[in-house]
Scaffold this motif. Structure first.
Motif, short mmCIF file in Angstrom:
data_model
loop_
_atom_site.label_atom_id
_atom_site.label_comp_id
_atom_site.label_asym_id
_atom_site.label_seq_id
_atom_site.Cartn_x
_atom_site.Cartn_y
_atom_site.Cartn_z
N ASP A 285 -10.54 -12.93 7.54
CA ASP A 285 -9.23 -13.44 7.27
C ASP A 285 -8.55 -12.27 8.04
N GLU A 286 -7.10 -12.39 8.52
CA GLU A 286 -6.17 -11.68 9.16
C GLU A 286 -4.71 -11.33 8.23
N ASP A 287 -4.86 -12.21 6.64
CA ASP A 287 -3.89 -11.92 5.68
C ASP A 287 -4.04 -10.56 4.74
N LEU A 288 -4.17 -9.99 5.42
CA LEU A 288 -4.49 -8.07 5.13
C LEU A 288 -2.74 -7.03 4.18
N ARG A 289 -2.60 -6.89 3.32
CA ARG A 289 -2.08 -6.52 3.42
C ARG A 289 -2.11 -5.00 2.07
N PRO A 290 -1.20 -3.96 2.61
CA PRO A 290 -1.48 -2.57 1.73
C PRO A 290 -1.23 -2.27 0.65
N SER A 291 -3.03 -2.30 -0.04
CA SER A 291 -2.78 -2.20 -1.37
C SER A 291 -1.64 -1.32 -2.08
N GLU A 292 -1.12 -1.56 -3.11
CA GLU A 292 -0.59 -1.27 -4.17
C GLU A 292 -1.64 -0.85 -5.44
N ALA A 293 -2.15 -2.61 -5.65
CA ALA A 293 -2.26 -2.51 -7.21
C ALA A 293 -3.82 -1.25 -7.61
N VAL A 294 -4.59 -0.67 -6.50
CA VAL A 294 -5.46 -0.40 -6.29
C VAL A 294 -4.63 1.73 -6.50
N GLU A 295 -4.14 2.27 -7.79
CA GLU A 295 -3.68 3.85 -8.39
C GLU A 295 -4.65 4.70 -7.59
N GLY A 296 -4.50 5.82 -6.80
CA GLY A 296 -4.72 7.03 -6.20
C GLY A 296 -5.68 6.90 -5.12
N ARG A 297 -5.75 5.22 -4.24
CA ARG A 297 -6.78 4.82 -2.96
C ARG A 297 -5.09 4.56 -1.84
N HIS A 298 -5.21 6.10 -1.53
CA HIS A 298 -4.28 6.08 -0.14
C HIS A 298 -5.17 5.35 0.81
N GLY A 299 -4.13 4.32 1.53
CA GLY A 299 -5.17 3.80 2.55
C GLY A 299 -5.83 2.54 2.28
N ALA A 300 -5.60 2.43 0.91
CA ALA A 300 -6.08 1.33 0.42
C ALA A 300 -5.75 -0.35 0.49
N TRP A 301 -6.64 -1.30 1.42
CA TRP A 301 -5.71 -3.25 1.62
C TRP A 301 -6.43 -3.21 0.92
N GLU A 302 -5.42 -5.21 0.32
CA GLU A 302 -5.64 -6.43 0.54
C GLU A 302 -5.92 -6.85 0.97
N CYS A 303 -6.63 -8.32 0.35
CA CYS A 303 -7.17 -9.34 1.31
C CYS A 303 -6.68 -10.89 0.23
#
Length: 62
Positions: free
Chosen positions: A15-33
């Motif tokens: 799927d293409e509905d991606l957002r930068p992840s702020e919930a995963v602490e300490g993970r720079h460059g994390a994404w949420e689907c």
């Protein structure tokens, strides 16, 4: 210097509905689907020492 590249689709569901992840602490460059509710991180490991090698047959060796 340019910004980091963003993924175009989720590696799990496509799927293409991606957002930068702020919930995963300490993970720079994390994404949420939003479609499959997964969080992931993409990481560039480096260049291969041997580089890209083309085969003369034009196909991959199995």
């Amino acid at each position: 210097m340019s910004e980091r590249a963003a993924p175009f689709y989720c590696p799990y569901c496509g799927d293409e509905d991606l957002r930068p992840s702020e919930a995963v602490e300490g993970r720079h460059g994390a994404w949420e689907c939003a479609a499959c509710n997964r969080a992931f991180q993409l990481k560039f490991l480096g260049l291969l020492a041997r580089g890209l090698q083309h085969s003369e047959a034009g196909g991959d060796d199995i």
